[in-house]
Each structure stands twice: as structure tokens, then as C-alpha cells.
Design a protein around this motif. Structure first.
Motif, PDB file in Angstrom:
ATOM      1  N   ASP A  64      41.865  35.448  40.905  1.00  0.00           N
ATOM      2  CA  ASP A  64      42.647  34.952  39.786  1.00  0.00           C
ATOM      3  C   ASP A  64      42.797  36.045  38.726  1.00  0.00           C
ATOM      4  O   ASP A  64      42.411  37.201  38.928  1.00  0.00           O
ATOM      5  CB  ASP A  64      42.035  33.673  39.216  1.00  0.00           C
ATOM      6  CG  ASP A  64      40.656  33.903  38.616  1.00  0.00           C
ATOM      7  OD1 ASP A  64      40.316  35.062  38.311  1.00  0.00           O
ATOM      8  OD2 ASP A  64      39.916  32.921  38.442  1.00  0.00           O
ATOM      9  N   TYR A  91      38.925  33.117  44.606  1.00  0.00           N
ATOM     10  CA  TYR A  91      39.213  31.711  44.834  1.00  0.00           C
ATOM     11  C   TYR A  91      39.612  31.518  46.287  1.00  0.00           C
ATOM     12  O   TYR A  91      39.981  32.456  46.995  1.00  0.00           O
ATOM     13  CB  TYR A  91      40.319  31.192  43.902  1.00  0.00           C
ATOM     14  CG  TYR A  91      41.699  31.720  44.225  1.00  0.00           C
ATOM     15  CD1 TYR A  91      42.525  31.082  45.135  1.00  0.00           C
ATOM     16  CD2 TYR A  91      42.174  32.859  43.599  1.00  0.00           C
ATOM     17  CE1 TYR A  91      43.774  31.575  45.439  1.00  0.00           C
ATOM     18  CE2 TYR A  91      43.430  33.353  43.895  1.00  0.00           C
ATOM     19  CZ  TYR A  91      44.231  32.707  44.809  1.00  0.00           C
ATOM     20  OH  TYR A  91      45.471  33.205  45.108  1.00  0.00           O
ATOM     21  N   SER A 104      45.738  25.012  40.125  1.00  0.00           N
ATOM     22  CA  SER A 104      45.955  26.127  41.036  1.00  0.00           C
ATOM     23  C   SER A 104      47.343  26.022  41.644  1.00  0.00           C
ATOM     24  O   SER A 104      47.501  25.577  42.778  1.00  0.00           O
ATOM     25  CB  SER A 104      44.897  26.135  42.144  1.00  0.00           C
ATOM     26  OG  SER A 104      43.620  26.345  41.608  1.00  0.00           O
ATOM     27  N   GLY A 153      45.643  30.959  42.183  1.00  0.00           N
ATOM     28  CA  GLY A 153      44.358  30.793  41.559  1.00  0.00           C
ATOM     29  C   GLY A 153      44.556  30.185  40.183  1.00  0.00           C
ATOM     30  O   GLY A 153      45.681  29.929  39.746  1.00  0.00           O
TER      31      GLY A 153
END
Length: 408
Positions: A116, A122, A160, A165
Motif C-alpha cells: 500500500d 497486503y 481496498s 491496498g
């Protein structure tokens, strides 16, 4: 635990894709820009991703062997992951901690990994089902997000959108409902990119309610630089070469340097048209590359060299020059198969990863009868300690093996 190693003899005995008695000769070292086969075998999914500063290898079943499906039926995807390090490929138990696993040790669903805006890793666990017939889509997908912590993965409650992310910096959710200039069209996001300077790009098409192909294709990219607090909307050059139902892939190096390709997924690979556009921070402009093929994936390195996955081939765009990149032969097949080159990415330190799939004949039934199965090859300029053999029919802990005696 450390990745298990197989000897050359054991790997040959275990091979299910019409193996040769010995692997093809390899160069002792890779020169800059060259690619080697770093992994291959009967793993329908075999790809690399960067998450939280780690390079991950994702592998397993995709469930994409189409059949007479019923609406709502779930694809039998089951995948797992390992880490690529300087000392080889290792299994860190924390990389599976917090994730559900089936009886064979795989995570149910497809896995998408990334980082992210803060650099944290993630993971998206994607459940794919067949869509109702006549809706213009073959699949319906549900995403379950996870964040990488020091002890493993934890379920994420942060928004998300797609595979970006968690969106940080105070940016609102992408304006998906207002991206199309026609009120009768809705924006369908298809691809995302996060540049190293923090810029975000979300690319997709505008689709009407008829769910059929139409000639006036409208492609849109939402974009936001690192300091932006609102999304910009840019419409791509229109073309009549593509039908309305297309897939896109976007890649970005910065807020003023991005590129996008589009192709027609419902057309046979040999009948697809080329579409390639570049972004300079103000507008998207189409560029003719002289490549007569559908372009499925795009990625650029820090020097500006752009790589294109074009189904049958890999191309490199270096300034005004467009060249076909030679992919080395596979080691564990008697005859070189026809490759379907579908994905390319450039991860940390300009490491290039190219994903390709092919059909192989191997024991596929319960009684060992021979049939066609999907296999994959992963090419890279990464310096792995040994090539990898992958067989998704094995348990997760045994499916990926380093092969002793064969060095890149």
C-alpha cells in the motif's frame, strides 16, 4: 521451514509434463536484460509479486478449466506462497499465518499481493464464481483483504478498492459512478497501478446495461498524484479496432509517466488487435508499435524500457525501438510448447518477471489416464540459487522444489 531441494534424478522421476532425461544447457551467468526460466511445471498459477519489501512467489491451481458451468458455481482455485530471498526460496510460516487453508495446505481462492501507500504488504484472497449467462461477464469476484504484520496476515477492515491496498493520504474512494461522461454508462474498473512516487492509477472501461460489445469503446483512467486530495479523470483515445468488452492493464513509474494496453478477451489470441497508449501527466496518447497482436500486460523499468506481454511473444520498447525478446527454452518438456505469454511485471531493483502458460499432456485422471493440463513457466532476470519445479497436484509444502545440479 527451508524450501526442500530435489535432486535432478528425483525431479525427472516426478515430472508429469513429458520430461526430458536431462535439462537443456544453460548459460553460467545472466547478462543485463537477459531472462532465464526460473520456475516451470504443472502449476496453472505461477507468478511473482512484491509485498512489504518481500518478493513473493504465488503458485497453485486457478480453476480456469472451463466446462458446462452453472451460474454461481465457484472456481476451484487453491494457491499458496513462498518468499524469494538472496539465499533461495524459503517458506516463512508467518507468510501463511492468519490465512485459511484446505486439507492440502493451500489457501482457497486466488491470491493477489502488493504494497500500500505506506509500503506495508497486503494480500487479497479472491473468490471467483461463474456469472449468470447473458450478463456480459464470465466471472463474478469477491475480494477478502489482509494486511501483513510481524506475526502474519490479519484481516483488514480498511477500504481496498481493487488491488490498490488501503487508500491513504486522505484520498476519497475513486469516483467510479461519475467517471463516464454518459449517464447511461457505468465505469468498470479493470486494472490499477501505484507508482513509486505514490501516484495512483485506476483504469477501466465504460459499459452500458446491454452487456454486449459495442463499437465505440470508451476507456477511462482515474489518477491521483501523491499530494492530490481528489481524483482526476482522463479518457483515453478512442479506437474502433477494439470491441466494447475489453480488458486493460496499466503501469506507472510516476505521476507523469504511465502506459496502458488493452485487448479483447473474448476474441481468439490470433485475432486480437494492438492498443497501446502513454501518459505524460496531461493526456493519454496512442502510439503505434507495429506489433500485430493483442497486448495483455505492460510494465516498465527505471530506465524507461517497457515490456509487453503479447500472448505469443514478449516485446521490449526502448525509445523508438520495439524488439521481440527471446524467451529461453523450457527444461522439462520433450518438445517446446506454444507459450501463452500473458503477464509481465517489474519489481524491486528492476527485476523483470514474465508469466506464461501452456498445455501439457500428463496423467490427469484418478486412474492415471493421460490428458491435457495447464502448466506454467516463469521467466526472470532474478539471480536464484537454483531453478524451481512446480507441481500443483502435490501438497502445498511439496509442490515447489529447487532442483539441485541445475544452475541459472
Amino acid at each position: 521451514m527451508a524450501q526442500a531441494r530435489l535432486t535432478l534424478v528425483l525431479a525427472a522421476l516426478a515430472c508429469a509434463c513429458a520430461c526430458t532425461a536431462s535439462p537443456a544447457p544453460r548459460e553460467p551467468r545472466l547478462r543485463l536484460g537477459e531472462l532465464a526460466v526460473v520456475a516451470e511445471g504443472p502449476c496453472p498459477r505461477l507468478s511473482a509479486a512484491s509485498a512489504g519489501g518481500r518478493t513473493l512467489l504465488l503458485y497453485g491451481e486457478t480453476g480456469y478449466d472451463l466446462h458446462d458451468w452453472g451460474a454461481g458455481e465457484r472456481l476451484a482455485a487453491a494457491q499458496t506462497l513462498a518468499e524469494v530471498t538472496a539465499s533461495g526460496v524459503v517458506r516463512d510460516p508467518r507468510l501463511l499465518s492468519g490465512l485459511p487453508r484446505d486439507a492440502r495446505g493451500y489457501v482457497p481462492g486466488s491470491l493477489l499481493a502488493g504494497s500500500d501507500g505506506s509500503g506495508a504488504g497486503y494480500l487479497l484472497r479472491v473468490a471467483t464464481r461463474y456469472a449468470p449467462r447473458g450478463t456480459g461477464s464470465l466471472f463474478v469476484r469477491e475480494h477478502e483483504p489482509y494486511e501483513l504484520t510481524s506475526s502474519g496476515w490479519v484481516s483488514s477492515s480498511a477500504p481496498s478498492p481493487l488491488d490498490l491496498g488501503p487508500v491513504t493520504r486522505g484520498l476519497p474512494e475513486p469516483p467510479l459512478k461519475d467517471a463516464c461522461e454518459d449517464d447511461e454508462l457505468s465505469f468498470v474498473p479493470l486494472s490499477t497501478a501505484r507508482a513509486r512516487d505514490g501516484s495512483l492509477f485506476v483504469a477501466g472501461r465504460c459499459q452500458d446495461d446491454s452487456h454486449i460489445a459495442y463499437h465505440d469503446t470508451t476507456l477511462v483512467v482515474l489518477h491521483a498524484a501523491a499530494a492530490d486530495r481528489a481524483w482526476g479523470v482522463a479518457r483515453l483515445p478512442r479506437t474502433q479496432r477494439l470491441s466494447g468488452i475489453v480488458n486493460v492493464d496499466v503501469d506507472a513509474r510516476s505521476a507523469t509517466d504511465a502506459r496502458l494496453v488493452a485487448y479483447e478477451p473474448f476474441e481468439p489470441p490470433r485475432g486480437r488487435h494492438s492498443y497501446y497508449v502513454e501518459w505524460d501527466g496531461r493526456a493519454w496518447r496512442e502510439r503505434e508499435l507495429g506489433v500485430d497482436a493483442g497486448l495483455m500486460s505492460v510494465a516498465a523499468d527505471s530506465a524507461g524500457r517497457t515490456y509487453l506481454a503479447a500472448s505469443a511473444h514478449l516485446y521490449r520498447v526502448d525509445g523508438p525501438n520495439v524488439v521481440q525478446v527471446r524467451l529461453p527454452p523450457l527444461s522439462w518438456v520433450k518438445q517446446q510448447p506454444e507459450l501463452h505469454v500473458h503477464s509481465v511485471s517489474v519489481l524491486d531493483d528492476d527485476v523483470v518477471w514474465v508469466e506464461a502458460s501452456y498445455r501439457a499432456r500428463a496423467p490427469a485422471g484418478e486412474k492415471g489416464e493421460v490428458g491435457e493440463i495447464w502448466a506454467s513457466a516463469l521467466f526472470s532476470n532474478a539471480q536464484l540459487s537454483a531453478p524451481l519445479y512446480c507441481d500443483a497436484r502435490e501438497l502445498a509444502d511439496a509442490a515447489l522444489s529447487e532442483v539441485e545440479g541445475v544452475r541459472p
